[in-house]
Design a protein around this motif. Structure first.
Motif, PDB file in Angstrom:
ATOM      1  N   GLN A 146       0.835  -1.197   0.000  1.00  0.00           N
ATOM      2  CA  GLN A 146       0.000   0.000   0.000  1.00  0.00           C
ATOM      3  C   GLN A 146       0.872   1.249   0.000  1.00  0.00           C
ATOM      4  N   LEU A 147       2.034   1.123  -0.664  1.00  0.00           N
ATOM      5  CA  LEU A 147       2.891   2.291  -0.829  1.00  0.00           C
ATOM      6  C   LEU A 147       2.106   3.411  -1.501  1.00  0.00           C
ATOM      7  N   GLY A 148       2.191   4.569  -0.931  1.00  0.00           N
ATOM      8  CA  GLY A 148       1.521   5.729  -1.513  1.00  0.00           C
ATOM      9  C   GLY A 148       0.133   5.963  -0.994  1.00  0.00           C
ATOM     10  N   ILE A 149      -0.599   4.904  -0.623  1.00  0.00           N
ATOM     11  CA  ILE A 149      -1.955   5.120  -0.119  1.00  0.00           C
ATOM     12  C   ILE A 149      -2.030   4.956   1.399  1.00  0.00           C
ATOM     13  N   SER A 150      -1.013   4.328   1.995  1.00  0.00           N
ATOM     14  CA  SER A 150      -0.843   4.347   3.451  1.00  0.00           C
ATOM     15  C   SER A 150       0.505   4.993   3.711  1.00  0.00           C
ATOM     16  N   SER A 179       0.294   8.796  -3.152  1.00  0.00           N
ATOM     17  CA  SER A 179       1.086   9.991  -2.847  1.00  0.00           C
ATOM     18  C   SER A 179       2.535   9.747  -3.221  1.00  0.00           C
ATOM     19  N   PRO A 180       3.076  10.450  -4.209  1.00  0.00           N
ATOM     20  CA  PRO A 180       4.482  10.246  -4.598  1.00  0.00           C
ATOM     21  C   PRO A 180       5.458  10.657  -3.500  1.00  0.00           C
ATOM     22  N   GLN A 181       4.996  11.437  -2.518  1.00  0.00           N
ATOM     23  CA  GLN A 181       5.870  11.889  -1.443  1.00  0.00           C
ATOM     24  C   GLN A 181       6.003  10.884  -0.306  1.00  0.00           C
ATOM     25  N   ASP A 182       5.375   9.741  -0.428  1.00  0.00           N
ATOM     26  CA  ASP A 182       5.470   8.718   0.608  1.00  0.00           C
ATOM     27  C   ASP A 182       6.934   8.328   0.834  1.00  0.00           C
ATOM     28  N   GLU A 183       7.393   8.446   2.085  1.00  0.00           N
ATOM     29  CA  GLU A 183       8.765   8.059   2.414  1.00  0.00           C
ATOM     30  C   GLU A 183       9.003   6.573   2.159  1.00  0.00           C
ATOM     31  N   GLY A 184       7.924   5.805   2.092  1.00  0.00           N
ATOM     32  CA  GLY A 184       8.057   4.378   1.850  1.00  0.00           C
ATOM     33  C   GLY A 184       8.720   4.049   0.528  1.00  0.00           C
ATOM     34  N   PHE A 185       8.583   4.921  -0.472  1.00  0.00           N
ATOM     35  CA  PHE A 185       9.234   4.660  -1.759  1.00  0.00           C
ATOM     36  C   PHE A 185      10.752   4.661  -1.607  1.00  0.00           C
ATOM     37  N   ARG A 186      11.267   5.601  -0.829  1.00  0.00           N
ATOM     38  CA  ARG A 186      12.712   5.648  -0.590  1.00  0.00           C
ATOM     39  C   ARG A 186      13.186   4.394   0.143  1.00  0.00           C
ATOM     40  N   LEU A 187      12.407   3.963   1.113  1.00  0.00           N
ATOM     41  CA  LEU A 187      12.761   2.769   1.872  1.00  0.00           C
ATOM     42  C   LEU A 187      12.681   1.519   1.001  1.00  0.00           C
ATOM     43  N   ALA A 188      11.707   1.499   0.091  1.00  0.00           N
ATOM     44  CA  ALA A 188      11.579   0.362  -0.816  1.00  0.00           C
ATOM     45  C   ALA A 188      12.809   0.249  -1.712  1.00  0.00           C
TER      46      ALA A 188
END
Length: 895
Positions: A146-150, A179-188
């Motif tokens: 749920q990257l971006g939506i959570s 949300s492209p600003q989700d910090e989870g993308f960097r962690l992924a």
């Protein structure tokens, strides 16, 4: 002579013609079916056979004209070409599974790779990377995220994951909420995850349309530009089932009725559309329904995919019936906790079994109660294709690779495990024409690892997405990180007996020790023996120089009598165990894990601690004690014991006390004990007082805590007395806190309390994600820290300032400033990852998961239990706990 020239010319061209003919014909295979891949399935003996090129489904090995392109549609102008030299390349393809060689990337795609790559004219701006034999794999693909939506840091948990407008919402699109600003993308990206299938939540019968997203942030900065293929048709529909649907007060029967009703309506709409097309004499009927672009109609006409999140057999069976009734082919089955109990059920779904995406997380909820760590291997043996998923945000992106390692540890073959996070999810998601493999013409989504991807502690050194370098930690490595090593897959134990027992008992196999004895037990072929002496200090008793000098260890009534190459104490006829080069080491201590309270975590009737959530009167009845709710011999406790955890500290769920969240008084116990009255079962009935502080309402919380510690309120109550004990330093005050701001306020409060009453408080921070920001102050104040994660993540607003991936680890920062650190993970795998990463050595690992925790939590009695590991140790994948020797209980348990 001249007439012979044409003949010679044709003969010279013949090999080239034959090569081209065979090369292209071998690739001319249909793409759009999910396979039952043969990536070297583990044999019944537990060994891992070499990869067999005779794949059971050639659909896995496909290329279509799309891959004859010389430039990616996702290419970012200005991205430099890259030549990676001397890599161990896992291609994911059956014909060339592993290649030792080079790979050239340009214009966003893989231009060429091989063991004898000849590139005469490289562009002058080409970047060169010398892999030095390191493993290079396709980017990892997570089928359930749920990257971006959570998004994290979370401001409102799960705000965009589920719809509350009804159980059937097929028209919703996940891409509209990413949300492209989700910090989870960097962690992924730091975890090697380059592509994710973003699902809506599982609380709707039909929850909406997932999206395939790449984790690279684009120049456009929009969610649409992050899609794997923005021009493609919508992916399909995601469905939920089981207990997740209780949000709408639905029973299982309600949910299945809603599902049938939804597809019955779509079936009627499709029939009307076909009738309309026939009346209009249209040769090709459009892919729209009478009420607009309803994805149900696309699904029923075979134009879109279906994913389903189901855990229990009863729900899976209902879905199989519905899929046959409406001819719905299920592409991906998520979760699937119980599917290993009935593998034949998958064959009953329409159009054959789906890919099973197994969750990394294992807990003791009702739907997960019969889950098994052997599920991946059991499904593999039944020729079911396996993928591994993270389930983010319940778990972090990093756990995708960690979950693959655990599946490998419990019996899944090496090749199949690697495929489970690369090629298999690509095929299931319908993107195997461009990613999931290393092939010419494929997207250059690549991960260069610092060791074998399945080795403990393996981390990405470099990550490329669409040929653009997204992560490079090679230049950021320090003395605490490990370098390229362990290029071979680690050896793993044989679990045939345990797997057969799990199958025979339908997931409820006996977990108690096979037998216990207070007589002599002789362990032979031992490579190391470490114990804790009576003062709790770690002591190396024996260590073999090489396998030929392995020794013997003799125990009686749980106490070590002798450890040497030749033990005169070794009697004849006593219990003997051959450790095959294994080790004997101290047991681990688990903190905060619910392993001695609830039997099943969700239903109230089996979870004794949930009574604390019920309304209470003004007279609170005293400070709650975890000791009063202790329930031994639970499956979670016994599983922990069998993994090498020989002691545990447990606190309760929080309750409100004057607006303060109070967990009560914790208890220290042995999870392998039969009951609380058994000798040595209870280590200490009261260890520490536990509370929680968070940013919301912090001023009121601190006001109450200040008055409690000063003794100004509740002084004559049981609660007041225990807070007084905490202020006087009689017991530790353990505070669950992440924010550095709140920790700073607590340090000030500690100093004020000590000045006011002349005491020395024993303050401990738990969680402490931002503790590195004031490590100096924490060390000076003599405050301890218990970390639940070696790499804390910015999951919420209070923990938003965690250390970024690739930098110094928080444990090292704290220890550098003299802070006593404990590990609260309670997981042997987490500790093993830290040892493998170089964060600490084995001695330090036993300290942070033993002596440090005991000191921080106020445990006076040292746990002297030791664990015997077969074939390895506590901190590698070859070790398997097979016995526990307990001095305090005066027994040796043979597991």
């Amino acid at each position: 002579m001249p007439p012979l020239l044409p003949v010679i010319f044709k003969l010279l061209l013949l090999p080239l013609f034959l090569w081209l003919w065979f090369d292209t014909s071998a690739l001319n295979v249909s793409l759009y079916r999910w396979p039952a891949l043969d990536f070297g399935r583990a044999s019944s003996s537990g060994s891992r056979p070499a990869f067999s090129s005779s794949s059971s489904s050639p659909a896995a090995e496909t290329v279509d004209p799309f891959n004859h392109r010389d430039r990616s549609d996702r290419f970012v102008k200005g991205t430099r070409p890259t030549l990676i030299k001397n890599a161990t390349i896992f291609t994911g393809t059956a014909d060339r599974l592993i290649v030792q060689g080079d790979i050239f990337v340009d214009k966003g795609i893989i231009q060429d790779f091989g063991d004898s790559l000849e590139l005469n004219l490289l562009p002058p701006e080409t970047s060169f990377v010398n892999a030095r034999g390191a493993w290079l794999t396709p980017g990892l693909i997570d089928l359930s995220s749920q990257l971006g939506i959570s998004a994290i840091p979370r401001i409102q948990v799960g705000a965009d994951a589920n719809s509350h407008k009804g159980p059937v919402v097929p028209w919703l699109r996940v891409i509209d909420a990413v949300s492209p600003q989700d910090e989870g993308f960097r962690l992924a990206l730091a975890s090697g995850v380059t592509t994710v299938k973003v699902n809506p939540g599982d609380q709707n019968v039909i929850g909406g349309q997932p999206a395939m997203i790449k984790t690279r942030r684009t120049h456009e900065g929009t969610p649409t530009s992050m899609q794997v293929d923005p021009q493609s048709e919508p992916w399909g529909l995601h469905h939920g089932c089981g207990d997740d649907l209780a949000t709408y007060g639905m029973t299982k029967m309600d949910a299945v009725w809603a599902l049938r009703s939804a597809y019955h309506d779509a079936q009627e709409q499709g029939a009307k559309l076909e009738e309309l097309c026939e009346d209009a004499a249209m040769e090709h009927c459009p892919d729209v329904s009478l009420i607009g672009n309803d994805m149900r109609t696309h699904v029923m006409r075979g134009k879109a995919k279906i994913s389903v999140h189901c855990d229990q057999v009863v729900d899976l069976d209902a879905w199989a019936q519905v899929s046959r009734e409406f001819e719905l082919p299920v592409t991906i089955l998520h979760g699937a906790r119980e599917v290993w109990l009935s593998t034949g059920l998958l064959n009953q779904t329409w159009h054959g079994p789906p890919v099973v995406a197994l969750s990394v997380e294992h807990n003791s909820g009702k739907e997960e109660y019969r889950d098994s760590q052997f599920a991946a291997r059991i499904l593999s043996d039944a020729n079911i294709t396996i993928a591994i998923e993270s389930g983010y945000p319940n778990l972090t992106p990093r756990t995708l690779a960690q979950g693959a390692r655990q599946a490998y540890y419990y019996g899944l073959s090496e090749n199949e495990t690697l495929a489970a996070v690369t090629s298999v999810p690509a095929i299931a998601a319908g993107i195997a024409h461009r990613t999931g493999y290393i092939r010419e013409g494929f997207d250059a989504d690549l991960v260069l690892w610092d060791s074998h991807p399945l080795a403990l502690g393996a981390k990405p050194r470099m990550v490329w997405v669409d040929g653009a370098l997204q992560l490079n930690v090679s230049r950021q490595e320090n003395s605490r990180t490990h370098h390229t090593k362990n290029l071979r897959a680690p050896s793993t134990p044989n679990w045939d007996y345990e797997r057969a027992s799990a199958i025979a008992h339908a997931g409820q196999q006996p977990l108690k020790p096979r037998f216990s004895t207070n007589d002599e037990v002789v362990f032979r072929n031992v490579s190391r023996v470490w114990i804790r002496d009576d003062d709790g200090e770690l002591r190396r008793v024996f260590e073999a120089k090489d396998p030929r000098s392995n020794g013997i260890a003799v125990f009686s009534q749980g106490r070590l009598l002798c450890a040497d190459m030749f033990c005169l104490n070794a009697g004849v006829g006593d219990t003997e165990v051959d450790l095959r080069g294994g080790v004997i080491m101290p047991g681990l201590l688990a903190y905060g894990q619910n392993i001695g309270m609830s039997r099943i975590s969700n239903p109230l009737s089996t979870n004794l601690e949930l009574e604390l959530l019920l309304p209470v009167s003004d007279d609170n009845g005293g400070m709650p004690r975890a000791m009063d709710g202790l329930s031994l011999q639970t499956r979670k406790a016994l599983e922990a014991y069998r993994s090498g955890i020989t002691s545990a500290v447990l606190h309760l769920l929080p309750r409100r006390f004057h607006g303060l969240e109070v967990f009560g008084l914790s208890v220290a116990f042995r999870p392998g004990a039969l009951h609380a009255m058994e000798r040595g079962a209870i280590i200490q009935d009261i260890t520490a007082l536990h509370i929680k502080l968070s940013t919301i309402g912090i001023t009121s919380q601190l006001a109450v805590l200040r008055r409690l510690l000063y003794g100004e309120i509740e002084r004559d109550t049981d609660e007041g007395q225990w807070f007084k004990h905490a202020s006087e330093g009689i017991i530790p005050l353990v505070v669950d806190v992440d924010s550095a701001d709140i920790m700073a306020l607590l340090l000030i409060l500690k100093a004020n309390v000590e000045d006011r009453i002349g005491s020395s408080m024993r303050l401990v921070f738990v969680g402490a994600s931002e503790a590195h920001l004031l490590a100096t102050e924490i060390g000076r104040a003599n405050v301890g820290v218990i970390l639940e994660e070696p790499h804390p993540l910015p999951l919420n607003w209070d923990s938003r300032r965690t250390l970024p991936p690739g930098k110094d680890d928080i444990i090292g920062v704290l220890q550098k400033h003299g802070v006593r650190v404990g590990s609260g993970s309670g997981s042997r795998f987490v500790l093993a990852e830290m040892v493998a990463e170089g964060i600490m050595d084995e001695t330090q690992a036993f300290t942070v998961a033993g002596a440090n925790l005991e000191a921080l939590l106020g445990i006076r009695e040292r746990n002297l239990d030791v664990v015997a590991y077969f074939g390895g140790g506590a901190f590698n994948l070859s070790g398997k706990a097979i016995a526990v020797a307990s001095v305090q209980r005066a027994v040796v348990d043979i597991l």
